[in-house]
Design an enzyme around this catalytic site. Sequence first.
Site, PDB file in Angstrom:
ATOM      1  N   HIS A   1       0.870  -0.969  -0.160  1.00  0.00           N
ATOM      2  CA  HIS A   1       0.133  -0.072  -0.057  1.00  0.00           C
ATOM      3  C   HIS A   1       0.685   1.162   0.219  1.00  0.00           C
ATOM      4  CE1 HIS A   1       1.099  -0.567   3.968  1.00  0.00           C
ATOM      5  NE2 HIS A   1       0.873   0.878   4.525  1.00  0.00           N
TER       6      HIS A   1
ATOM      7  N   ASP B   1       0.608   4.985   2.229  1.00  0.00           N
ATOM      8  CA  ASP B   1       0.189   5.964   3.163  1.00  0.00           C
ATOM      9  C   ASP B   1      -0.649   6.989   2.209  1.00  0.00           C
ATOM     10  OD1 ASP B   1       1.209   4.205   5.080  1.00  0.00           O
ATOM     11  OD2 ASP B   1       2.991   5.509   5.149  1.00  0.00           O
TER      12      ASP B   1
ATOM     13  N   HIS C   1       4.885  -0.500   0.269  1.00  0.00           N
ATOM     14  CA  HIS C   1       5.318  -1.174   1.363  1.00  0.00           C
ATOM     15  C   HIS C   1       4.202  -1.928   1.881  1.00  0.00           C
ATOM     16  CE1 HIS C   1       3.429   2.876   3.291  1.00  0.00           C
ATOM     17  NE2 HIS C   1       3.586   1.936   4.539  1.00  0.00           N
TER      18      HIS C   1
ATOM     19  N   ARG D   1       5.965   6.552  14.222  1.00  0.00           N
ATOM     20  CA  ARG D   1       5.400   7.400  12.657  1.00  0.00           C
ATOM     21  C   ARG D   1       5.085   8.538  12.351  1.00  0.00           C
ATOM     22  NH1 ARG D   1       1.247   6.529   7.736  1.00  0.00           N
ATOM     23  NH2 ARG D   1       0.134   7.770   8.836  1.00  0.00           N
TER      24      ARG D   1
END
Length: 326
Positions: A133, A135, A283, A298
Amino acid sequence: MDSAVTTPAPALDKPLMHYGKRTLDRIAPDMSQPEYRLLDICPLTPHIGAEVEGVDLSLPIGEDLAEEIRQALLEWKVLFFRDQHGFDPQSQLAFSALWGEPEANPFFPKGDTIGVSRLAKDAMAMGTENIWHSDHSFMAAPALGSVLRAVEVPSAGGDTMWADMAAAYDNLTESMKARIEGLTAVHDWVPSWGSLMTEAQLAAHRENLPAVEHPVVVRHPRTGRKLLYVNEPFTTRIVGLSDEESRELLGELVLQARIPEYQVRFRWQPASVAIWDNIATQHYAINDYFPQRRVMERIAIAGVPLSRTSLPAPFSPPHPVSAEPL
């Protein structure tokens, strides 16, 4: 005796079948090779992913060093820094600010520091990011990049992989490139994040996060390079095609991220830091460590609307990190 008649074997419908050489350009063919005076670049593959040595990200980063790191990210698409033991959430915010403002993911748990999401997985909370996917592709201006810090890692497992979506585009057949040129796809969070929500929760989030459209082939907002921009969890259909044709085409395109030649794999250690170009890559967080504990923090970096025709944009001066809650 008559010679035997040989019947040609039927053509096989295998969209990933491709023997031998692939086109794996680290930078666009018309770009000059970057030079580095302050960075020690250690490639993990010839075209995607590099470890950077000799940089302490907990210290103030001057503009000359910042510019080399930004250039290295455009070249390698994902950078890794090990042994960053002084790199705390404030350092993470300062590092991500070299590119822009932090951007909230409305579905992630918040950390102790505003702008930082804490992703803790263990026997009670299994990881679910093990799908290729990009982000925030379900947003009108998807995240430009992400900075991920390893807080606690399992003794083995829990690696992350990235795929180069410029390589994915470059290696499509010419007929496929012609087929998808000019097409637009719908991106939506409902089939993934919304799958466990109540109707009331869906309605509340939908008000702020409607489905959006992005070109199937975008140009990178910094380099202008063509990239394949569809992903399995968030791209739901291709505009203007029948349901059957959309499913067939998307089914072939999303497979491109799974080709090993386009990928790099990183084994985390405590105090490792990664930053990746979220437009140029997809990723996959490998979920092979359950029920061990894995804790990551993150920050996503706010992006810009994507275009199939935009020219490369220079980096604007970094904005100060927002003090408002995300």
